[in-house]
Design an enzyme around this catalytic site. Sequence first.
Site, PDB file in Angstrom:
ATOM      1  N   GLU A  25       1.054  -0.773  -0.336  1.00 39.46           N
ATOM      2  CA  GLU A  25       0.350  -0.121   0.778  1.00 39.46           C
ATOM      3  C   GLU A  25       1.014   1.082   0.155  1.00 39.46           C
ATOM      4  OE1 GLU A  25      -2.636  -0.433   3.473  1.00 39.46           O
ATOM      5  OE2 GLU A  25      -3.401  -1.789   2.142  1.00 39.46           O
ATOM      6  N   HIS A  62      -7.944   1.193   1.616  1.00 41.17           N
ATOM      7  CA  HIS A  62      -7.852   0.775   2.965  1.00 41.17           C
ATOM      8  C   HIS A  62      -8.254   2.532   3.856  1.00 41.17           C
ATOM      9  CE1 HIS A  62      -5.146  -1.333   6.033  1.00 41.17           C
ATOM     10  NE2 HIS A  62      -6.306  -1.105   6.626  1.00 41.17           N
TER      11      HIS A  62
HETATM   12  P1  NAD Z   1      -9.939 -10.403  15.305  1.00 39.61           P
HETATM   13  O1  NAD Z   1      -8.458 -10.949  15.968  1.00 39.61           O
HETATM   14  O2  NAD Z   1     -11.452  -9.897  16.566  1.00 39.61           O
HETATM   15  O3  NAD Z   1     -10.462 -11.923  15.158  1.00 39.61           O
HETATM   16  C1  NAD Z   1     -10.119 -12.385  13.477  1.00 39.61           C
HETATM   17  C2  NAD Z   1     -10.626 -13.948  13.589  1.00 39.61           C
HETATM   18  O4  NAD Z   1      -9.748 -14.554  12.429  1.00 39.61           O
HETATM   19  C3  NAD Z   1     -10.708 -14.406  14.549  1.00 39.61           C
HETATM   20  O5  NAD Z   1     -11.813 -15.269  15.320  1.00 39.61           O
HETATM   21  C4  NAD Z   1      -8.809 -15.784  14.601  1.00 39.61           C
HETATM   22  O6  NAD Z   1      -9.796 -16.420  15.523  1.00 39.61           O
HETATM   23  C5  NAD Z   1      -9.703 -15.636  12.857  1.00 39.61           C
HETATM   24  N1  NAD Z   1      -8.355 -16.600  11.993  1.00 39.61           N
HETATM   25  C6  NAD Z   1      -7.081 -16.189  12.687  1.00 39.61           C
HETATM   26  N2  NAD Z   1      -6.310 -17.454  12.133  1.00 39.61           N
HETATM   27  C7  NAD Z   1      -6.785 -18.257  10.857  1.00 39.61           C
HETATM   28  C8  NAD Z   1      -7.495 -18.834   9.704  1.00 39.61           C
HETATM   29  N3  NAD Z   1      -6.395 -19.520   9.557  1.00 39.61           N
HETATM   30  N4  NAD Z   1      -8.637 -18.986   9.473  1.00 39.61           N
HETATM   31  C9  NAD Z   1      -9.869 -18.847   9.776  1.00 39.61           C
HETATM   32  N5  NAD Z   1      -9.567 -17.519  10.462  1.00 39.61           N
HETATM   33  C10 NAD Z   1      -8.373 -17.223  11.088  1.00 39.61           C
HETATM   34  O7  NAD Z   1      -9.335  -9.499  14.216  1.00 39.61           O
HETATM   35  P2  NAD Z   1     -10.919  -7.961  13.933  1.00 39.61           P
HETATM   36  O8  NAD Z   1     -10.802  -7.023  15.093  1.00 39.61           O
HETATM   37  O9  NAD Z   1     -12.073  -8.825  13.554  1.00 39.61           O
HETATM   38  O10 NAD Z   1      -9.930  -7.937  12.062  1.00 39.61           O
HETATM   39  C11 NAD Z   1      -9.939  -8.828  11.663  1.00 39.61           C
HETATM   40  C12 NAD Z   1      -9.057  -8.026  10.548  1.00 39.61           C
HETATM   41  O11 NAD Z   1      -9.683  -7.187   9.867  1.00 39.61           O
HETATM   42  C13 NAD Z   1      -8.138  -8.426  10.698  1.00 39.61           C
HETATM   43  O12 NAD Z   1      -6.495  -8.838   9.705  1.00 39.61           O
HETATM   44  C14 NAD Z   1      -7.968  -6.579  10.978  1.00 39.61           C
HETATM   45  O13 NAD Z   1      -6.512  -6.306  10.544  1.00 39.61           O
HETATM   46  C15 NAD Z   1      -8.533  -6.163   9.825  1.00 39.61           C
HETATM   47  N6  NAD Z   1      -9.348  -4.822   9.640  1.00 39.61           N
HETATM   48  C16 NAD Z   1      -8.732  -3.787   8.979  1.00 39.61           C
HETATM   49  C17 NAD Z   1      -9.727  -2.463   8.443  1.00 39.61           C
HETATM   50  C18 NAD Z   1      -9.331  -2.206   7.538  1.00 39.61           C
HETATM   51  O14 NAD Z   1      -9.399  -0.692   7.841  1.00 39.61           O
HETATM   52  N7  NAD Z   1      -9.453  -3.057   6.375  1.00 39.61           N
HETATM   53  C19 NAD Z   1     -10.638  -2.257  10.088  1.00 39.61           C
HETATM   54  C20 NAD Z   1     -10.278  -3.096  11.032  1.00 39.61           C
HETATM   55  C21 NAD Z   1      -9.565  -4.420  10.786  1.00 39.61           C
HETATM   56  C1  MLT Z   2      -7.250  -2.150  11.512  1.00 41.11           C
HETATM   57  O1  MLT Z   2      -5.846  -2.638  11.665  1.00 41.11           O
HETATM   58  O2  MLT Z   2      -7.292  -1.488  12.167  1.00 41.11           O
HETATM   59  C2  MLT Z   2      -6.803  -1.508   9.950  1.00 41.11           C
HETATM   60  O3  MLT Z   2      -5.920  -1.527   8.961  1.00 41.11           O
HETATM   61  C3  MLT Z   2      -7.001   0.097  10.214  1.00 41.11           C
HETATM   62  C4  MLT Z   2      -6.137   0.925  10.420  1.00 41.11           C
HETATM   63  O4  MLT Z   2      -4.982   0.183   9.711  1.00 41.11           O
HETATM   64  O5  MLT Z   2      -6.062   1.956  10.689  1.00 41.11           O
END
Ligand code: NAD
Ligand code: MLT
Length: 523
Positions: free
Chosen positions: A258, A276
Amino acid sequence: MRVLVSDSLAEEGVRRLESGAEVDVITNLSPEELVKKIKDYDALVIRSGTKVTAEVINAADKLKVIGRAGVGIDNVDVEAATKKGIIVLNAPGGNTISAAEHTIAMMLAVSRNIPQANAALHKGEWNRKKYTGVEFYNKTLGIVGLGRVGAEVATRMKAFGMQILAYDPFVTEAKANQLGIKIAPLEEVLRNSDFITVHTPLTNETRNLIDEDEFKIMRPGVRIVNCARGGIINEAALAKAVAEGKIAGAAIDVFTKEPPTGNPLLEQEKIITTPHLGASTAEAQINVAIAVADQILAISKGGMPSTAINMPAISPETMAVMEPYMKLAEKMGSLAGQLAGKRYETLEITYAGSIAEKDTNPVTISVAKGLLSSVKGGVNFVNALGLLKEGGVKLVQSKTESANGYNNAITLKLHNDGEAISVQGTVYGNKDKRIVQLNNYRVHVPSEGNMVICMIEDKPNIIGPCCVALGESKINIGGMHVGRISEGLPQAMILSVDQAVPEETLDKIRSIPGVLSAKTVKL
Ligand code: NAD
Ligand code: MLT
């Protein structure tokens, strides 16, 4: 505390940090610039833009904490930070709703061709047939990763009349049932879903979790969403599957690199993208910025973070109960370490009575911290257990009901070559911390301050001269405990003194007839 904020952070978070620290906001630093700058700072606040590599961490002489205003910590070398005793913390719950809502927005956009139709109309093209979409109703949504975001997406998508199939090896059937979701193996989820959305972290296990073989088993016309991390779905394989018409469309918020330059996902109309933006709402940005700022300020005042990645999470309520035990344990570790004064092979900890019913992990870390700090610097709550292991010390822990007549007791034993040093302590009324046994001697001494610990013969006219020697050095005795196991056997004498005892005074004590040994410790 000096804080470097190296990615853009909500103003509210910056102001909160400024209420208790000196803050510099310097974004878009090159890796080389960050390596140079980091040595001046105690704390670093990042989002996903800054890469905190081992090189950055090695250059960070003063750094105590890395605060990630968001969830994913795949841009931080947590192992290197832990080794160096640097706390890595994130703000896990603050952007969950935003990420879930963005995922749903992307699903709606890709199912109804909204970005493409909007772009066409802006160019003057009115084409209602070309942008015909599909409904969610009565379709199956496959969720890979049923954590915070995945679960929020699931509950909302049920309202659209979708069946939810989820794959998450760490989620119990009970949790899935509670959410009204069917848990299934990955293959079944991929095979039977009309929409698939991924919500796992990016780890070695999840990198390329969905690749060419996985696309082959999917239903033709499936739509794919990734608002989690670039790389969970192989980008080239996805681009190919879309180009071949196997996948009807994809909605992608995150990329392996990114900003994504030369990425095949940007070349096809059926793949819609956002830069993102999952967490980019006013609410989420304030939530995560404040959550990180508050924890950094708490750490600067000697407090504990609540969402650290590399140390046990302790809520303020648990902390209120555990703090006296942790403090006692650290002092006991220090006492045992100072008394041992040499290498030991095994550290044995026994928790007894009421403490045994609690989560004793933070107490164990406190023992290790106290023990190692007695011989080396740079030990903290983050790296203590790792350093103990690295030093080849075997840690053995057990719990028992009986606490030697006390309500609660912690017993440490350092074993080396058949020899052992043991210390037992207890907490009275959740605040009075006492050492109650030293080797085989029942004692009753405070767990802090300077002490002189002597073994003396069980004869008259030894205790007095020892006190005189201290008096002659102008050292005041604040407390005294003398005890023996049985008549005729050596006595243990512990003197609490108001200041450090110089070596020449100790030598004077050692030369008193009947004194078998004399040591000073500082707790
Ligand atoms: P979280 O830790 O609550 O949930 C992740 C889940 O993935 C867990 O339940 C875990 O058991 C599961 N997991 C781990 N390894 C696995 C596998 N091999 N197969 C299947 N499931 C598996 O995290 P979250 O807060 O729900 O965030 C999820 C994802 O979203 C993360 O990658 C986070 O960085 C991303 N995220 C992105 C943004 C964005 O801006 N796009 C914002 C928030 C979170
Ligand atoms: C996160 O993992 O929280 C998201 O990707 C959001 C961010 O990068 O700030």
